[in-house]
Design a protein around this motif. Structure first.
Motif, PDB file in Angstrom:
ATOM      1  N   ASP A   1      13.740 -25.872  17.868  1.00 24.00           N
ATOM      2  CA  ASP A   1      12.714 -26.485  18.709  1.00 24.00           C
ATOM      3  C   ASP A   1      11.699 -27.118  17.751  1.00 24.00           C
ATOM      4  N   VAL A   2      11.749 -28.425  17.671  1.00 22.45           N
ATOM      5  CA  VAL A   2      11.053 -29.136  16.588  1.00 22.45           C
ATOM      6  C   VAL A   2       9.546 -28.886  16.593  1.00 22.45           C
ATOM      7  N   ASN A   3       8.934 -28.928  17.746  1.00 26.32           N
ATOM      8  CA  ASN A   3       7.467 -28.917  17.803  1.00 26.32           C
ATOM      9  C   ASN A   3       6.838 -27.544  17.642  1.00 26.32           C
ATOM     10  N   SER A   4       7.592 -26.486  17.995  1.00 28.63           N
ATOM     11  CA  SER A   4       7.061 -25.145  17.744  1.00 28.63           C
ATOM     12  C   SER A   4       7.544 -24.621  16.400  1.00 28.63           C
ATOM     13  N   GLY A   5       8.718 -25.109  15.950  1.00 24.92           N
ATOM     14  CA  GLY A   5       9.318 -24.577  14.728  1.00 24.92           C
ATOM     15  C   GLY A   5      10.173 -23.357  14.988  1.00 24.92           C
ATOM     16  N   SER A   6      10.476 -23.067  16.260  1.00 24.36           N
ATOM     17  CA  SER A   6      11.293 -21.889  16.590  1.00 24.36           C
ATOM     18  C   SER A   6      12.773 -22.203  16.414  1.00 24.36           C
ATOM     19  N   LEU A   7      13.510 -21.180  15.999  1.00 23.85           N
ATOM     20  CA  LEU A   7      14.931 -21.327  15.704  1.00 23.85           C
ATOM     21  C   LEU A   7      15.735 -20.342  16.549  1.00 23.85           C
ATOM     22  N   HIS A   8      16.808 -20.837  17.146  1.00 20.59           N
ATOM     23  CA  HIS A   8      17.621 -20.003  18.041  1.00 20.59           C
ATOM     24  C   HIS A   8      19.104 -20.138  17.709  1.00 20.59           C
ATOM     25  N   SER A   9      19.839 -19.087  18.095  1.00 17.91           N
ATOM     26  CA  SER A   9      21.291 -19.112  18.021  1.00 17.91           C
ATOM     27  C   SER A   9      21.819 -19.001  19.450  1.00 17.91           C
ATOM     28  N   PHE A  10      22.657 -19.955  19.858  1.00 19.85           N
ATOM     29  CA  PHE A  10      23.142 -20.023  21.241  1.00 19.85           C
ATOM     30  C   PHE A  10      24.603 -19.583  21.317  1.00 19.85           C
TER      31      PHE A  10
ATOM     32  N   LYS B   1      22.708 -16.915   9.762  1.00 16.64           N
ATOM     33  CA  LYS B   1      23.717 -15.997   9.222  1.00 16.64           C
ATOM     34  C   LYS B   1      23.076 -14.724   8.695  1.00 16.64           C
ATOM     35  N   GLU B   2      21.930 -14.870   8.043  1.00 17.06           N
ATOM     36  CA  GLU B   2      21.258 -13.672   7.506  1.00 17.06           C
ATOM     37  C   GLU B   2      20.762 -12.786   8.644  1.00 17.06           C
ATOM     38  N   ALA B   3      20.268 -13.409   9.721  1.00 16.73           N
ATOM     39  CA  ALA B   3      19.815 -12.618  10.876  1.00 16.73           C
ATOM     40  C   ALA B   3      20.993 -11.899  11.519  1.00 16.73           C
ATOM     41  N   ALA B   4      22.136 -12.571  11.597  1.00 15.94           N
ATOM     42  CA  ALA B   4      23.326 -11.951  12.193  1.00 15.94           C
ATOM     43  C   ALA B   4      23.791 -10.777  11.345  1.00 15.94           C
TER      44      ALA B   4
ATOM     45  N   ILE C   1      21.139 -16.266  24.256  1.00 19.83           N
ATOM     46  CA  ILE C   1      20.355 -16.929  23.212  1.00 19.83           C
ATOM     47  C   ILE C   1      19.644 -15.872  22.359  1.00 19.83           C
ATOM     48  N   VAL C   2      19.841 -15.957  21.077  1.00 20.27           N
ATOM     49  CA  VAL C   2      19.115 -15.077  20.157  1.00 20.27           C
ATOM     50  C   VAL C   2      18.062 -15.916  19.441  1.00 20.27           C
ATOM     51  N   THR C   3      16.816 -15.494  19.537  1.00 17.72           N
ATOM     52  CA  THR C   3      15.758 -16.205  18.814  1.00 17.72           C
ATOM     53  C   THR C   3      15.684 -15.643  17.393  1.00 17.72           C
ATOM     54  N   ILE C   4      15.936 -16.504  16.433  1.00 18.54           N
ATOM     55  CA  ILE C   4      15.931 -16.081  15.016  1.00 18.54           C
ATOM     56  C   ILE C   4      14.493 -16.047  14.502  1.00 18.54           C
ATOM     57  N   THR C   5      13.746 -17.080  14.833  1.00 19.34           N
ATOM     58  CA  THR C   5      12.328 -17.128  14.440  1.00 19.34           C
ATOM     59  C   THR C   5      11.529 -17.726  15.586  1.00 19.34           C
ATOM     60  N   LYS C   6      10.500 -17.022  15.983  1.00 19.76           N
ATOM     61  CA  LYS C   6       9.576 -17.601  16.962  1.00 19.76           C
ATOM     62  C   LYS C   6       8.360 -18.115  16.198  1.00 19.76           C
ATOM     63  N   ALA C   7       8.084 -19.379  16.350  1.00 20.25           N
ATOM     64  CA  ALA C   7       6.949 -19.968  15.634  1.00 20.25           C
ATOM     65  C   ALA C   7       6.134 -20.791  16.613  1.00 20.25           C
ATOM     66  N   ASN C   8       4.918 -21.107  16.216  1.00 20.29           N
ATOM     67  CA  ASN C   8       4.089 -21.971  17.054  1.00 20.29           C
ATOM     68  C   ASN C   8       3.234 -22.855  16.157  1.00 20.29           C
ATOM     69  N   LEU C   9       3.815 -23.989  15.820  1.00 18.97           N
ATOM     70  CA  LEU C   9       3.118 -24.902  14.893  1.00 18.97           C
ATOM     71  C   LEU C   9       1.747 -25.313  15.408  1.00 18.97           C
ATOM     72  N   LYS C  10       1.652 -25.502  16.723  1.00 19.72           N
ATOM     73  CA  LYS C  10       0.380 -25.964  17.292  1.00 19.72           C
ATOM     74  C   LYS C  10      -0.759 -24.999  16.965  1.00 19.72           C
ATOM     75  N   ASP C  11      -0.443 -23.698  17.028  1.00 18.50           N
ATOM     76  CA  ASP C  11      -1.475 -22.697  16.755  1.00 18.50           C
ATOM     77  C   ASP C  11      -1.996 -22.771  15.326  1.00 18.50           C
ATOM     78  N   THR C  12      -1.176 -23.277  14.411  1.00 23.69           N
ATOM     79  CA  THR C  12      -1.620 -23.309  13.012  1.00 23.69           C
ATOM     80  C   THR C  12      -2.740 -24.320  12.799  1.00 23.69           C
ATOM     81  N   VAL C  13      -2.939 -25.187  13.774  1.00 20.50           N
ATOM     82  CA  VAL C  13      -4.070 -26.127  13.666  1.00 20.50           C
ATOM     83  C   VAL C  13      -5.386 -25.343  13.643  1.00 20.50           C
TER      84      VAL C  13
END
Lengths: 470, 46
Positions: free
Chosen positions: A25-34, A464-467, B5-17
């Motif tokens: 998710d580009v704008n939050s920077g969150s990464l997911h595995s589907f 892969k590291e998370a898995a 869906i497994v979330t590997i990293t939850k981030a919030n770029l907007k909050d870093t402002v």
């Protein structure tokens, strides 16, 4: 959910690698595995212009109504948590003052070099001018310049660069001592780094660098034949044997440096070209001889150069990055493990949005200083007179040029606005853009494609590291 | 517990402002590259 106006291409990136289905998710920077149903749901959503019910029905027909309910509920929950389908935050004005605050300088203490590297952007060391060394006087004025121009910033950075800075080692030593004294007087800290080809990296130099906590970037291209083809001495003979020996001694003494280049660190940095498209083998070679912190980057060359990338190289390079990512994973937590700078990716603890928009800061936070004391937006612009922005003795910096570079962020580059990698590369290298397109607002496309590939590999490694842990 | 869906990293770029912009971290080109912009490979030093 209503995603009918959502720009899937600019705001999401999804790709498969090594059997993993990865979504950024580009704008939050969150990464997911589907898993596959969720993956197909996302693809379907994109294909049908964000039609939520339409996509859901398609998944229900293929996987059943229960599965479709589960998938779309999870997609909705992630959207509500602002981890998926987020909108672009838009341009954020920097939190710091608009006035130029120079916090980093690249100090060209030598426009001379003891190697004659084929691809050198410095014209084998002289930057298209006379071979020359920076005097102590110019160097001292450069130190005074940054301590003043960094204004309220406590941390300043000075990189000794060239040419080859160790051909002017006496001035380097003097400036480190002078810099420490002057910085202490005004309550600041100067972080020194040195970028060297390691030809002159003898015991005396090593002792000095260790004693003074100086971070070092050491140049080596990898396997002996690869290195020697591009990095010969002036007489044409190869430099690998002497240089690799010096580097091995240096890195063996510098234990556990930060892969993120924080504190006192080292990186062994190479350049790959059309001549070694299997550059992953060069990274592994360097790891095998004890270089645990490695950064290898694509050459920036004119199309007519014999080592310049050619049409058709890109898929070969992509395969090399993928092989390197798998080798990186296979070696984790073994004695052969290594760090690769471009695979560093701390999504949750990465740079803030203002930093991602300011990018490298060339021209207004970061300047290069020639041996004569002339100022340029960065080391790659040194010698291009139209980019000269001042000199250390007058202390004045061309504010129009500073503004031009400050404005060259992703929101002013049409191609970046639709690119999913925009918050990672910050719009790319200004010098590469200028060299290829005569315009710092038009990114160098080959660089963009390689940047996206190595980012995909970095995300693949994360998944892969998370898995492996989970 | 998510099944698909497994979330590997939850981030919030907007909050870093709100928390970022101090400018005390290292200039990206000084770290290791010198030819590419590697901001995304850095960490926040706060």
């Amino acid at each position: 959910m209503d995603l009918r106006n959502y720009d899937f291409g600019a705001n999401l990136h999804w790709f498969e690698q090594g059997g993993q289905r990865i979504v950024l998710d580009v704008n939050s920077g969150s990464l997911h595995s589907f898993d596959r149903p969720a993956w197909e749901a996302l693809q379907r959503l994109s294909d049908c212009g964000g039609g939520w019910e339409q996509a859901k029905q398609w998944i229900a027909a293929k996987y059943g109504a229960v599965e479709a309910e589960e998938v779309f509920l999870e997609l909705q929950q992630l959207a509500e948590a602002e981890s998926l389908f987020t909108e672009d935050p838009g341009f954020v004005a920097p939190a710091y003052p608009q006035d130029t605050v120079i916090k980093a300088i690249c100090l060209h203490v030598a426009h001379d070099c003891n190697l004659r590297c084929e691809y050198c952007f410095a014209g084998t060391g002289d930057f298209g001018g006379e071979r020359s060394l920076m005097s102590s006087e110019v160097g001292r004025q450069a130190i005074r310049f940054i301590l003043e121009k960094s204004r309220h910033r406590r941390h300043c950075e000075v990189d000794f660069f060239g040419g080859e800075p160790l051909v002017n080692f006496g001035v380097v030593k003097e400036l480190v001592e002078f810099g420490r004294q002057e910085a202490a007087k005004v309550g600041k800290t100067i972080k020194f780094t040195l970028t060297t080809n390691a030809v002159l990296l003898n015991q005396q130099v090593r002792d000095f660098l260790e004693a003074n906590d100086i971070s070092v970037v050491l140049s080596l291209d990898g396997r002996p034949e690869v290195n020697d083809r591009m990095r010969p001495y002036a007489d044409g003979s190869g430099s690998y044997k002497e240089v690799s020996g010096n580097i091995k001694e240096f890195v063996s003494a510098r234990q556990n440096p930060s892969p993120y280049a924080v504190g006192t660190y080292y990186y062994v940095r190479g350049t790959y070209t059309h001549n070694n498209l299997d550059f992953d083998q060069d990274v592994l070679h360097m790891a095998d001889i004890g270089c645990k912190q490695v950064s290898v980057e694509p050459v920036v060359a004119a199309p007519q150069d014999p080592y310049a990338f050619q049409e058709g190289d890109l898929p070969i390079l992509a395969d090399s990055y993928e092989r390197l990512a798998d080798a990186y994973l296979a070696r984790r937590r073994t004695p052969q493990e290594f760090d690769f700078f471009h695979f560093n990716l701390e999504l949750g603890k990465g740079p803030c949005l203002p930093k991602r928009l300011s990018g490298c800061g060339a021209g207004y936070e970061y300047l290069a200083i020639s041996p004569d004391g002339d100022l340029y937006p960065c080391h790659q612009f040194v010698g291009k007179e139209e980019f000269k922005v001042g000199d250390v003795f007058s202390g004045k910096v061309d504010t129009a040029m500073a503004e031009k570079f400050r404005s060259a962020h992703v929101y002013n580059k049409p191609e970046c606005l639709k690119c999913w990698a925009r918050f990672f590369c910050s719009g790319g290298c200004h010098a590469a853009a200028y060299n290829f397109n005569a315009d710092i607002l038009t990114p160098y496309q080959m660089g963009c494609q390689l940047q996206r590939k190595r980012l995909e590999c970095a995300m693949y490694i994360k998944v892969k590291e998370a898995a492996a842990v989970g | 517990m998510p099944k698909h869906i497994v979330t590997i990293t939850k981030a919030n770029l907007k909050d870093t402002v709100k928390t970022g912009g101090c400018g005390e971290c290292q200039t990206s080109c000084q770290s290791a590259c010198k030819t590419s912009c590697t901001v995304g490979n850095q960490v926040c030093v706060k």
